[in-house]
Design an enzyme around this catalytic site. Structure first.
Site: not given
Ligand SMILES: C[S@@+](CC[C@H](N)C(=O)[O-])C[C@H]1O[C@@H](n2cnc3c(N)ncnc32)[C@H](O)[C@@H]1O
Length: 490
Positions: A305-306, A309-311, A329, A356, A374, A427
């Site tokens: 879940c990039a 891309g912070g992490k 993502d 996907d 994440d 978070c």
């Molecule tokens: C908390 S954010 C990630 C922040 C990121 N890791 C960072 O450090 O900047 C969660 C991410 O999960 C993605 N994601 C993955 N699977 C998803 C899903 N099934 N439905 C919605 N979002 C999903 C979102 O698009 C979003 O970018």
């Protein structure tokens, strides 16, 4: 309020007053001294004409943000950036004041909303009515006064609106609640206040049973400092360079790369060191996730879940720019920012890929030494920075988030190799999205088990799950669990 010739005085504190010069409109905060009769200027010359125009923009911004937030259209940060884009004539000081005022309004909303008549409050919070101009200015004054950080502006606003300066009870146990009560007195409101007004009623019962709610609520009254993560080993040189640009930095005592910026008045994004990718803005709690994952140089990691891309960047840096981090993502457009950030810092070990959201197959299945999830969440851990989230989140959203997190964790876990690591992070502060999701996952996955690690901020041992709390490091709150897939028997 007293009139003395061409000056008007508005009493702010016992011996401090706001003085507005009638002919020029200039305003001063003055100290009235007993020893030396007369006054001495202690703050500013604030030009009332300029301030009035700043207040007009501030009111417009506040209205646009409240309408976007309560109308369910956009979160506050995006609504405010939209407002600034449409009002390019605003200078950096105007923007700063507007931003501070709008966020003060959202942070104190749980108190401030009580000054509105019930019907107007309900209409406003459901996005059905527009807030009136005077009402809005009065709320902005109240927000600034409540936080006590922009008292000069609050003083001028009170003078403009003809609101008497509130007098909080001296020596009150909670100066914040005393200021709220003093505001109620000048607004003729019979409302009473509690610390827990700062979150909707359903929130506290959903927090962990032993959670120190008082410390959590105290932190919600102010935003955390901006945290930087240095992305160079040449830290002393970079810290000195940043300081020479006027930044006051505080290094975290345990995390060598983490620096708090005490005076974020400089635009960091225009600095050469930023353009060279030598630092990233990343909250301290968020930095703890990479540290709990502790990837090793040369490994192959998946950030499922990039997002922006912070992490991903943190993992790639911890791996000393070796090995590979594959950033995925489901919303592939989110990876655009990540690519820009990775390029800026010249990371050779980051690649991006669409996902996907389904279980991994073929070479990808079991193909990674570590997988970071994440997950998208209620974001209750970032309510200090994004206070509007407190007023828009519903309990059913927490349930929905937990169900989605379960599906994502399940699918992403298929990429972990035998003996590899699975890191789950949110978070959120709610156990339903954290330990609840991990426990449910482990109940149907005997091949994974908790792996203990050290609390990155304190060095204390954690049994495999950690809730980083805002008051652990003046930061956001994040949850992280570290699970290891058992080695397959050959
Ligand atoms: C908390 S954010 C990630 C922040 C990121 N890791 C960072 O450090 O900047 C969660 C991410 O999960 C993605 N994601 C993955 N699977 C998803 C899903 N099934 N439905 C919605 N979002 C999903 C979102 O698009 C979003 O970018």
């Amino acid at each position: 309020m007293r009139n003395r010739g061409k000056f008007k005085y508005f009493h702010l504190k016992t011996a401090i007053a706001l003085c507005k010069q009638a002919d020029t409109g200039l305003c001063y905060i003055i100290r009235i001294t007993a020893k030396q009769p007369g006054v001495s200027i202690v703050a500013g010359d604030l030009n009332a004409k300029k301030f009035r125009s700043q207040m007009k923009s501030c009111g417009n911004a506040a209205r646009a943000v409240l309408e976007a937030v309560f109308g369910g259209r956009r979160p506050a940060d995006r609504a405010l950036s939209g407002f600034f884009r449409e009002n390019r004539q605003l200078g950096s000081r105007d923007r700063q004041f507007i931003s501070e005022s709008v966020y003060a309004l959202l942070r104190g909303w749980g108190v401030l909303r009580k000054f509105l008549p019930e019907e107007r409050r309900a209409g406003l919070e459901s996005g059905e009515i527009r807030i009136g101009r005077v009402e809005l200015d009065a709320l902005i004054f109240a927000a600034l006064y409540l936080e006590g950080t922009n008292l000069q502006q609050a003083g001028v606003l009170a003078a403009e609106l003809g609101i008497p300066w509130p007098k909080p009870e001296p020596d009150a146990a909670s100066p914040y609640l005393a200021r709220a009560a003093a505001l109620a007195a000048v607004f003729g409101s019979s409302a009473t206040f509690r610390d827990s007004d700062l979150v909707p009623e359903w929130v506290l019962p959903l927090l962990p049973p032993d959670f120190p709610a008082d410390r959590f609520l105290a932190d919600l009254r102010r935003r955390p400092p901006m945290w930087l993560r240095l992305q160079t080993r040449d830290r002393d040189r970079l810290a000195a360079e940043l300081q020479s640009c006027g930044l006051a930095l505080r290094r975290h005592p345990r995390i060598a790369n983490a620096f708090a910026v005490e005076n974020p008045k400089v635009n960091l994004y225009t600095l050469d060191s930023f353009r060279r990718g030598e630092f990233e803005v990343q909250d301290l709690a968020s930095q703890c996730i990479g540290l709990a994952a502790a990837p090793k140089p040369g490994e192959r990691w998946l950030d499922a879940c990039a997002g922006a891309g912070g992490k991903t960047l943190e993992l790639a840096d911890l791996m000393e720019r070796t090995g590979t981090v594959v950033a995925c993502d489901v919303r592939s457009y989110k990876l655009d920012d990540l690519r820009i950030r990775a390029r800026r810092a010249g990371f050779p070990n980051i690649v991006t890929r669409e996902w996907d959201g389904k279980p991994f197959k073929g070479k990808q299945a079991g193909g990674y030494d570590g997988v970071l999830v994440d997950a998208p969440c209620s974001c209750s851990g970032v309510w200090r920075r994004n206070p509007d989230g407190r007023w828009t989140l519903k309990p059913e959203d927490v349930e929905e988030a937990a169900a989605l997190q379960q599906r994502i964790l399940e699918a992403a876990s298929t990429a972990v190799r035998s003996g590899g690591l699975l890191i789950y992070a949110t978070c959120s502060l709610f156990p339903r999205e954290n330990g609840g999701v991990v426990d449910a996952f482990l109940a149907s996955h005997e091949e994974f088990a908790f792996e203990p690690f050290e609390h990155p901020l304190t060095g204390e041992p954690c049994g495999g799950m950690l809730q980083v709390r805002s008051f652990d490091g003046d930061c956001d709150s994040m949850f992280v669990a570290r699970l290891r897939r058992k080695e397959a028997e050959s």
